[in-house]
Design a protein around this motif. Structure first.
Motif, PDB file in Angstrom:
ATOM      1  N   ILE A 120       0.832  -1.203   0.000  1.00 57.57           N
ATOM      2  CA  ILE A 120       0.000   0.000   0.000  1.00 57.57           C
ATOM      3  C   ILE A 120       0.866   1.253   0.000  1.00 57.57           C
ATOM      4  N   GLY A 121       1.907   1.250   0.833  1.00 57.55           N
ATOM      5  CA  GLY A 121       2.760   2.428   0.943  1.00 57.55           C
ATOM      6  C   GLY A 121       3.511   2.724  -0.339  1.00 57.55           C
ATOM      7  N   ILE A 122       4.196   1.720  -0.884  1.00 61.57           N
ATOM      8  CA  ILE A 122       4.988   1.941  -2.094  1.00 61.57           C
ATOM      9  C   ILE A 122       4.080   2.167  -3.298  1.00 61.57           C
ATOM     10  N   GLY A 123       2.975   1.411  -3.383  1.00 65.32           N
ATOM     11  CA  GLY A 123       2.035   1.623  -4.478  1.00 65.32           C
ATOM     12  C   GLY A 123       1.465   3.033  -4.459  1.00 65.32           C
ATOM     13  N   GLY A 124       1.052   3.495  -3.272  1.00 58.36           N
ATOM     14  CA  GLY A 124       0.526   4.853  -3.153  1.00 58.36           C
ATOM     15  C   GLY A 124       1.582   5.902  -3.416  1.00 58.36           C
ATOM     16  N   ALA A 125       2.824   5.635  -2.960  1.00 60.51           N
ATOM     17  CA  ALA A 125       3.906   6.610  -3.147  1.00 60.51           C
ATOM     18  C   ALA A 125       4.308   6.724  -4.611  1.00 60.51           C
ATOM     19  N   ILE A 126       4.300   5.594  -5.339  1.00 67.83           N
ATOM     20  CA  ILE A 126       4.584   5.651  -6.775  1.00 67.83           C
ATOM     21  C   ILE A 126       3.496   6.443  -7.491  1.00 67.83           C
ATOM     22  N   ASP A 127       2.237   6.189  -7.126  1.00 70.92           N
ATOM     23  CA  ASP A 127       1.121   6.935  -7.706  1.00 70.92           C
ATOM     24  C   ASP A 127       1.275   8.424  -7.419  1.00 70.92           C
ATOM     25  N   PHE A 128       1.693   8.742  -6.201  1.00 71.39           N
ATOM     26  CA  PHE A 128       1.930  10.131  -5.806  1.00 71.39           C
ATOM     27  C   PHE A 128       3.097  10.746  -6.577  1.00 71.39           C
ATOM     28  N   SER A 129       4.186   9.991  -6.755  1.00 67.64           N
ATOM     29  CA  SER A 129       5.367  10.511  -7.448  1.00 67.64           C
ATOM     30  C   SER A 129       5.077  10.797  -8.914  1.00 67.64           C
ATOM     31  N   ILE A 130       4.363   9.863  -9.567  1.00 64.18           N
ATOM     32  CA  ILE A 130       4.030  10.066 -10.973  1.00 64.18           C
ATOM     33  C   ILE A 130       3.116  11.271 -11.127  1.00 64.18           C
ATOM     34  N   GLY A 131       2.136  11.406 -10.216  1.00 63.82           N
ATOM     35  CA  GLY A 131       1.246  12.562 -10.259  1.00 63.82           C
ATOM     36  C   GLY A 131       1.986  13.849  -9.995  1.00 63.82           C
ATOM     37  N   ASP A 132       2.965  13.795  -9.063  1.00 62.40           N
ATOM     38  CA  ASP A 132       3.755  14.984  -8.732  1.00 62.40           C
ATOM     39  C   ASP A 132       4.628  15.388  -9.913  1.00 62.40           C
ATOM     40  N   SER A 133       5.234  14.377 -10.585  1.00 57.75           N
ATOM     41  CA  SER A 133       6.079  14.681 -11.736  1.00 57.75           C
ATOM     42  C   SER A 133       5.262  15.272 -12.878  1.00 57.75           C
ATOM     43  N   GLU A 134       3.999  14.856 -12.979  1.00 53.05           N
ATOM     44  CA  GLU A 134       3.133  15.369 -14.029  1.00 53.05           C
ATOM     45  C   GLU A 134       2.424  16.656 -13.599  1.00 53.05           C
ATOM     46  N   ARG A 135       2.764  17.147 -12.402  1.00 49.06           N
ATOM     47  CA  ARG A 135       2.185  18.377 -11.855  1.00 49.06           C
ATOM     48  C   ARG A 135       0.654  18.317 -11.817  1.00 49.06           C
ATOM     49  N   SER A 136       0.136  17.151 -11.443  1.00 45.94           N
ATOM     50  CA  SER A 136      -1.314  16.994 -11.399  1.00 45.94           C
ATOM     51  C   SER A 136      -1.886  17.173  -9.989  1.00 45.94           C
ATOM     52  N   ASN A 176      11.151   8.948 -11.077  1.00 51.82           N
ATOM     53  CA  ASN A 176      11.271  10.306 -11.624  1.00 51.82           C
ATOM     54  C   ASN A 176      11.908  10.301 -13.008  1.00 51.82           C
ATOM     55  N   TYR A 177      12.967   9.508 -13.201  1.00 52.28           N
ATOM     56  CA  TYR A 177      13.620   9.451 -14.512  1.00 52.28           C
ATOM     57  C   TYR A 177      12.699   8.815 -15.552  1.00 52.28           C
ATOM     58  N   PHE A 178      11.896   7.858 -15.109  1.00 47.69           N
ATOM     59  CA  PHE A 178      10.933   7.243 -16.023  1.00 47.69           C
ATOM     60  C   PHE A 178       9.856   8.250 -16.442  1.00 47.69           C
ATOM     61  N   ALA A 179       9.363   9.036 -15.467  1.00 44.97           N
ATOM     62  CA  ALA A 179       8.353  10.041 -15.774  1.00 44.97           C
ATOM     63  C   ALA A 179       8.872  11.083 -16.766  1.00 44.97           C
ATOM     64  N   ASN A 180      10.184  11.321 -16.715  1.00 46.18           N
ATOM     65  CA  ASN A 180      10.804  12.293 -17.631  1.00 46.18           C
ATOM     66  C   ASN A 180      11.373  11.644 -18.890  1.00 46.18           C
ATOM     67  N   SER A 181      11.116  10.341 -19.064  1.00 48.99           N
ATOM     68  CA  SER A 181      11.586   9.591 -20.249  1.00 48.99           C
ATOM     69  C   SER A 181      13.097   9.689 -20.443  1.00 48.99           C
ATOM     70  N   ASP A 182      13.844   9.659 -19.342  1.00 50.66           N
ATOM     71  CA  ASP A 182      15.305   9.755 -19.394  1.00 50.66           C
ATOM     72  C   ASP A 182      15.895   8.341 -19.404  1.00 50.66           C
ATOM     73  N   ILE A 201       9.245   1.752 -12.812  1.00 46.02           N
ATOM     74  CA  ILE A 201       8.996   2.254 -14.165  1.00 46.02           C
ATOM     75  C   ILE A 201       7.681   1.684 -14.710  1.00 46.02           C
ATOM     76  N   SER A 202       6.792   1.304 -13.772  1.00 51.08           N
ATOM     77  CA  SER A 202       5.421   0.878 -14.089  1.00 51.08           C
ATOM     78  C   SER A 202       5.337  -0.408 -14.904  1.00 51.08           C
ATOM     79  N   ASN A 203       6.380  -1.223 -14.880  1.00 56.55           N
ATOM     80  CA  ASN A 203       6.327  -2.533 -15.532  1.00 56.55           C
ATOM     81  C   ASN A 203       5.927  -3.571 -14.494  1.00 56.55           C
ATOM     82  N   THR A 204       4.684  -3.457 -14.035  1.00 58.93           N
ATOM     83  CA  THR A 204       4.205  -4.277 -12.931  1.00 58.93           C
ATOM     84  C   THR A 204       4.132  -5.755 -13.301  1.00 58.93           C
ATOM     85  N   VAL A 205       3.757  -6.045 -14.539  1.00 59.96           N
ATOM     86  CA  VAL A 205       3.575  -7.436 -14.951  1.00 59.96           C
ATOM     87  C   VAL A 205       4.875  -8.220 -14.837  1.00 59.96           C
ATOM     88  N   ASN A 206       5.953  -7.689 -15.421  1.00 59.39           N
ATOM     89  CA  ASN A 206       7.232  -8.405 -15.369  1.00 59.39           C
ATOM     90  C   ASN A 206       7.783  -8.486 -13.946  1.00 59.39           C
TER      91      ASN A 206
END
Length: 442
Positions: free
Chosen positions: A62-78, A291-297, A373-378
């Motif tokens: 829950i913590g890491i899943g929520g934090a990743i969701d938060f980080s991606i939203g933060d990087s997208e300034r949403s 963060n680097y994934f959100a910025n496509s680096d 980097i959101s590759n949850t399946v692998n």
């Protein structure tokens, strides 16, 4: 490149230190229980760690899943940090109710299922009921740690985890010896540790600018599913430890009885520290990779993965060297009764079992990287292979043909097979370049 290297050192070092601190939860219990209750207490504790690890796994999910969701939203300034936090708390509350109900109504049945016999049923049930009663605090603490870490405050999370862990050691001693509270005292001390950590984490909300806070937000089914999905690999990683422990307990109980389980308790608790090192490394790279994934680096991601794998390898070599040199001293810490059978079983087990961390460290890092980097399946596939599909048949097969030696070697063989699978399906295909479209299914 220099900034990335400094960020890598900052996040990974702080998280490694913090996770080592967390591992002292169980290590302190093990040491004091071995002093107060001997092999019977160690065996009871080892059965209960299966459930404790499961609770921690749910909190990390829950913590890491929520934090990743938060980080991606933060990087997208949403500006969705508040929604991520509130929805994560909602999921945590649901799981907390389930764990409490299990502790109140089914502690005896769970203890028997875990392998406790008449001799150790009572201490197992006592420890289990207490830990399940404190499950809301363990889960909430993991949520708080993940969000504060991803809100660019890794130093506070390290402080919270280390202070709470050392508090646990002090309380363990006080409750079990001066106050003579037995195994309940050990469980009670462990249960108070996340409460202390949460108190320290509240200092984060005194900062001038934070990315999340508690507010009145709508519970969104899609966001709940997203949080669980993003955090599921972290849960399965912890589930791997829980299933490994459970399977080892049952097989060892059949071959070597309660003394064998007590010997494995010593090994498993030393392994907890080793796992904490790799988990700290994996959690440290998660915000950076996200963060680097959100910025496509792509270049940044490639460098992070390279640093992580190199660090993992040197960590595993260092750990194994320490085991080889100090194995007798380590066993003596948990063998207050000077039980010769326990010392003999644990001595051989330590040297064989810990070869597996050369490969386990690589697997843990890869799972965390893919999740970030959101590759949850692998990430899920690798986690499930570690936790059941490869591990359980390997333990059963090798213990049948090689008895105790096969039990200890099965961990290494299973992790090696998973590493080979990971190399063939991911690393080999990308060789010199991490292709984001490969990891995201594009």
């Amino acid at each position: 490149m220099k900034k990335l290297r400094l960020d890598f050192l900052k996040y990974t070092s702080l998280n490694v230190l913090a996770m080592v601190g967390v591992s002292l939860y169980i290590l302190a219990d093990t040491y004091f229980i071995s002093k107060a209750l001997g092999a019977i207490g160690l065996a009871a504790l080892n059965f209960c760690i299966v459930i404790f690890t499961l609770i921690q796994g749910v909190g990390l999910m829950i913590g890491i899943g929520g934090a990743i969701d938060f980080s991606i939203g933060d990087s997208e300034r949403s500006n969705l940090g508040n929604k991520s936090f509130v929805n994560a708390l909602f999921i945590g509350s649901l799981f907390s109710v389930i764990f409490i109900l299990l502790g109140v109504f089914f502690s005896t049945q769970i203890s028997l299922f875990l392998g406790a016999d008449e001799l150790i049923l009572s201490p197992t049930k006592t420890y289990l009921t207490t830990i399940l009663g404190f499950s809301p605090f363990f889960i909430l603490n993991n949520i708080g740690l993940a969000f504060v870490r991803n809100d660019k405050n890794p130093r506070l999370t390290m402080t919270a985890m280390i202070v709470s862990s050392f508090s646990n050691i002090i309380l363990d001693y006080v409750f079990m010896f001066p106050l003579s509270m037995g195994i309940f005292g050990a469980a009670f001390a462990t249960g108070l540790s996340p409460i202390i950590s949460l108190c320290i984490l509240t200092f984060h909300f005194r900062r001038n600018s934070i990315g999340f806070h508690l507010c009145k937000c709508r519970i969104e089914i899609k966001r709940l599913i997203r949080i669980i999905t993003l955090g599921l690999p972290s849960f399965v990683t912890e589930l791997a430890s829980s299933i490994t422990l459970f399977t080892f307990n049952i097989v060892i109980l059949r071959i070597a009885g309660n003394v064998g389980v007590a010997a494995y308790s010593a090994i498993a608790n030393v392994a907890t520290i080793a796992t904490a090192l790799f988990t700290g490394l994996a959690q440290g790279i998660q915000p950076l990779a996200g963060n680097y994934f959100a910025n496509s680096d792509k270049g940044g991601l490639r460098t992070i993965l390279k640093y992580s794998l190199i660090t993992s390898f040197f960590l595993s070599i260092t750990i194994y060297f320490i085991i080889l040199v100090f194995s007798d001293n380590i066993i003596l810490i948990f063998n207050s009764e000077n039980n010769e059978a326990l010392a003999r079983i644990a001595g051989v087990g330590l040297k064989i079992y810990f070869t597996g961390f050369i490969f386990a460290g690589i697997n843990i890092v890869i799972i965390s990287f893919l999740s970030a980097i959101s590759n949850t399946v692998n990430a899920m596939v690798i986690s499930i292979l570690r936790s059941s599909i490869i591990l359980i048949p390997t333990i059963l097969f090798m213990s049948f043909f090689f008895k105790a030696y096969g039990i200890w070697a099965s961990f290494m063989v299973a992790e090696l097979l998973v590493t080979i699978f990971t190399y063939l399906t991911h690393i080999y295909r990308s060789r010199e370049n991490i292709q984001l479209d490969t990891y995201t299914g594009g």
